[in-house]
Motif scaffolding. Structure first.
Motif, mmCIF file in Angstrom:
data_model
loop_
_atom_site.group_PDB
_atom_site.id
_atom_site.type_symbol
_atom_site.label_atom_id
_atom_site.label_comp_id
_atom_site.label_asym_id
_atom_site.label_seq_id
_atom_site.Cartn_x
_atom_site.Cartn_y
_atom_site.Cartn_z
ATOM 1 N N ASP A 86 0.784 -1.212 -0.063
ATOM 2 C CA ASP A 86 -0.066 0.022 0.066
ATOM 3 C C ASP A 86 0.928 1.369 0.161
ATOM 4 O O ASP A 86 0.670 2.197 -0.621
ATOM 5 C CB ASP A 86 -0.806 0.039 1.256
ATOM 6 C CG ASP A 86 -2.029 -1.007 1.157
ATOM 7 O OD1 ASP A 86 -2.373 -1.294 -0.148
ATOM 8 O OD2 ASP A 86 -2.569 -1.321 2.059
ATOM 9 N N SER A 131 -4.487 -4.925 -5.620
ATOM 10 C CA SER A 131 -4.515 -3.422 -6.180
ATOM 11 C C SER A 131 -3.522 -3.308 -7.082
ATOM 12 O O SER A 131 -3.506 -2.347 -8.064
ATOM 13 C CB SER A 131 -4.245 -2.650 -4.921
ATOM 14 O OG SER A 131 -5.079 -2.979 -3.875
ATOM 15 N N GLY A 179 -4.677 -4.673 -10.528
ATOM 16 C CA GLY A 179 -5.643 -3.871 -10.767
ATOM 17 C C GLY A 179 -5.413 -2.394 -11.422
ATOM 18 O O GLY A 179 -6.147 -2.085 -12.416
ATOM 19 N N ARG A 180 -4.436 -1.846 -10.910
ATOM 20 C CA ARG A 180 -3.914 -0.492 -11.334
ATOM 21 C C ARG A 180 -2.972 -0.822 -12.299
ATOM 22 O O ARG A 180 -2.613 0.518 -12.750
ATOM 23 C CB ARG A 180 -3.401 0.244 -10.081
ATOM 24 C CG ARG A 180 -4.400 0.590 -8.846
ATOM 25 C CD ARG A 180 -3.635 1.123 -7.875
ATOM 26 N NE ARG A 180 -4.647 2.081 -7.143
ATOM 27 C CZ ARG A 180 -4.330 3.376 -7.394
ATOM 28 N NH1 ARG A 180 -3.196 3.843 -7.758
ATOM 29 N NH2 ARG A 180 -5.262 4.289 -6.841
ATOM 30 N N GLU A 181 -2.602 -1.698 -12.779
ATOM 31 C CA GLU A 181 -1.612 -1.909 -13.839
ATOM 32 C C GLU A 181 -0.383 -1.298 -13.288
ATOM 33 O O GLU A 181 0.210 -0.565 -14.430
ATOM 34 C CB GLU A 181 -2.061 -1.654 -15.199
ATOM 35 C CG GLU A 181 -3.445 -2.217 -15.587
ATOM 36 C CD GLU A 181 -4.034 -1.729 -16.733
ATOM 37 O OE1 GLU A 181 -3.318 -0.971 -17.487
ATOM 38 O OE2 GLU A 181 -5.358 -1.735 -16.839
ATOM 39 N N VAL A 228 -4.066 2.772 -14.166
ATOM 40 C CA VAL A 228 -5.342 3.646 -13.709
ATOM 41 C C VAL A 228 -5.146 4.428 -12.699
ATOM 42 O O VAL A 228 -4.269 4.065 -11.680
ATOM 43 C CB VAL A 228 -6.195 2.409 -13.362
ATOM 44 C CG1 VAL A 228 -7.649 2.943 -12.823
ATOM 45 C CG2 VAL A 228 -6.169 1.233 -14.176
ATOM 46 N N ASP A 276 -11.101 1.314 -4.829
ATOM 47 C CA ASP A 276 -9.780 0.933 -4.492
ATOM 48 C C ASP A 276 -8.803 2.177 -4.421
ATOM 49 O O ASP A 276 -7.885 2.178 -5.097
ATOM 50 C CB ASP A 276 -9.215 -0.153 -5.299
ATOM 51 C CG ASP A 276 -8.207 -0.786 -4.854
ATOM 52 O OD1 ASP A 276 -7.905 -0.723 -3.590
ATOM 53 O OD2 ASP A 276 -7.264 -1.316 -5.659
#
Lengths: 339, 339
Positions: free
Chosen positions: A111, A135, A138-140, B2, B46
């Motif tokens: 994080d 995450s 997901g956020r690439e 993202v 997120d």
DNA sequence: CATCAGCTTGGAAACGTTTCCACTTAACGC
DNA sequence: GCGTTAAGTGGAAACGTTTCCAAGCTGATG
């Protein structure tokens, strides 16, 4: 805290903030005159650009995160060192996090790295694919796995093929007459723990060695669990005559425990450890190890990460491992001996 | 990549950016309704706050920098671990830098930490007071020295009083009959290198032992220099009968070299090392060490740094060291022996 | 001599937050 | 019922950079 901004530098140099910024970041659209005055002013004021502001505007931090499970494990200390040096060459600072073999700390550091918007992350992960690693994907955020992987998370990785080394070790021990090899396994929550365990079972089965479940004890990759495992294994009715240990901290623990039991490695019980760490070669007798190249691993991981950052999709790499035989496992078993 | 900002969260929650910020940073001036909607929105998206923007506005990064000279030195790996854990308790992330025992890399990392505006810096420094360490002091960035200090730079420090441990070691070796003790010193560019050297000379002088300059070899705190030193020392016409080594990596090197010469520590040549590292106790024979408490050192450094960050001026701390006798130095010298 | 290209420059917007300030609303005491 | 206070909210400024855009200047070109 004294705080000096680009405005101070601009004022002292007698040019605009824009020009100052251009000079400082090496933009060629500047005059020689401006360059020299800005540099002089910056030096005089001991100006250090604010990396936050810079990163905020340019979305590049020139930093990568490296998350290892345990800095005190010499293998990961070496890895941290090589990664860091390789990154430095390409102008990246390394933020090193230590998960302490705990998922909550790993998530906490992930994080943190996400929040700091590092340009990329190299992680030797633990746990399943839940938590903050989601995450990252997901956020690439550019990321690669090193040493370990997580099933179901599709990231490029550089790992060790432990199969060859373990097979060599089992063959070697079998050739010396060992039929009952004790295996001190790593945690099954890590890919290396699982792979090495599977390789061992397969190799031992292929050689027709005992697969008595009591011969396998699961540790947590840390020293203390190595001692406990040895006490358990050597207290069996039919104790193993050789031990294979899945990482070097557990090997420290195991060797200490063996010594405290008044036994000697090599003669009383053969021992082979994972990881080619300096001091394992210095012990008396020197310890046989399954070696893999830390230096290559670090360098390759950094190269792969740079490729991802630049938009590429590198192939995963699997490095070989091999057995280095030393005296801790060189003595043939004495069939007349019983304990 | 993202990218989700506080605006997205605010929009989804149906409140203003200001309120969202307040909820997310725990400001009590918020309604229960706003809190629940913002938290729900943040979770759904997120959302990870951008630490740069946050730090830019609030001038707090909740990060400290830790700069060690060599992560592969188990002493500093341990230190990194304890500092990091102690910092984590107080909500600070640790950025670990590795100077690789080189001043240019130390300066590079210091500049980096300054640029990142960490809240404070813990550094085990090398070199004199020139370079980037000046900037740290000049900008009044909260900083403390750990393990080592720099003369002329007035920062709070937590160090080891090596004098007691070294005196105990010299007394112990003298009591066993050793009159020629070889000393493998650390680099004189470090405070620990200088202090330990001075302590040794003083202790040896007080005991009336040989102060033959050939008995002292200067290393660089890294393994390779330990080997070289041993080869030099044991090739003397009148070689030392005991060795004192100023840190554990040099001890690895030294022990390896002794073994390659076909000699055995403890019986052929006594050996005492600095730093109480696990594996030194596992060697055969186990190695006597001068121990100091890594855990205390890390914890105290973090506490001191927090005091400085909060505007205080903590007293420097000097931790004791003490000798732990093991078999590597337990055998009285055999006066009839000659080599 | 007007035009144009190329170089250098400065003003201002933008990055994603926090926080100041002013405002609305509701509750309270008299 | 009126002023006073407190609680909650939103708009906008600010943090220190980079970068877009427009503009000034120089010298060359036709």
């Amino acid at each position: 805290m004294v705080t000096i901004t680009i405005k101070d530098v601009a004022a002292l140099a007698g040019v605009s903030v824009a020009t100052t910024s251009r000079v400082l970041s090496g933009n060629p659209a500047t005059s020689a005159d401006a360059r020299s005055r800005v540099h002089a002013a910056a030096a005089e004021l001991d100006y250090h650009p604010n990396a936050q502001a810079r990163a905020l505007r340019s979305t590049r931090t020139h930093a990568i995160g490296l998350l290892v499970p345990d800095v005190r494990n010499p293998f990961f200390a070496d890895l941290a060192h090589t990664v860091e040096q390789a990154a430095l060459v390409h102008g990246f600072a390394t933020l090193l996090g230590n998960a302490n073999e705990r998922k909550d700390q790993q998530d906490r550091y992930l994080d943190n790295l996400i929040a700091r918007r590092v340009d990329g992350i190299i992680v030797a992960p633990l746990g399943d694919g839940s938590g903050s690693i989601r995450s990252v994907v997901g956020r690439e955020i550019p990321a690669v796995f090193i040493d370990r992987t997580i099933e179901g998370i599709d990231l490029p990785s550089v790992t060790t093929d432990s199969d060859t080394g373990i097979r060599e070790a089992v063959d070697h021990l079998a050739a010396l007459g060992h039929t009952r090899i004790g295996y001190i396994a790593g945690p099954q929550s890590t890919s290396t723990g699982r792979e090495r365990y599977a390789s061992f079972v397969r190799a031992a089965g292929d050689r027709g060695l005992s697969l008595d479940p009591a011969l396998i004890v699961f540790g947590d990759f840390q020293a203390e669990s190595g001692s406990t495992a040895v006490r358990t294994l050597l207290a069996l009715n039919e104790p193993p005559t050789a031990l294979l240990v899945a990482d070097s901290p557990m090997a420290i623990g195991a060797i200490g425990a063996i010594q405290r039991l008044g036994l000697r490695i090599g003669t009383d019980v053969a021992l082979v450890s994972f990881d080619d760490i300096d001091w394992l070669a210095l012990l008396d007798p020197p310890v046989s190890v399954i070696a893999h190249s830390v230096a290559d691993m670090g360098r390759i991981a950094v190269d792969m990460l740079r490729t991802v950052i630049d938009g590429g999709a590198p192939e995963s790499v699997r490095l070989p491992s091999r057995l280095i035989v030393r005296a801790s496992s060189a003595t043939p078993i004495d069939p007349g001996r019983s304990r």
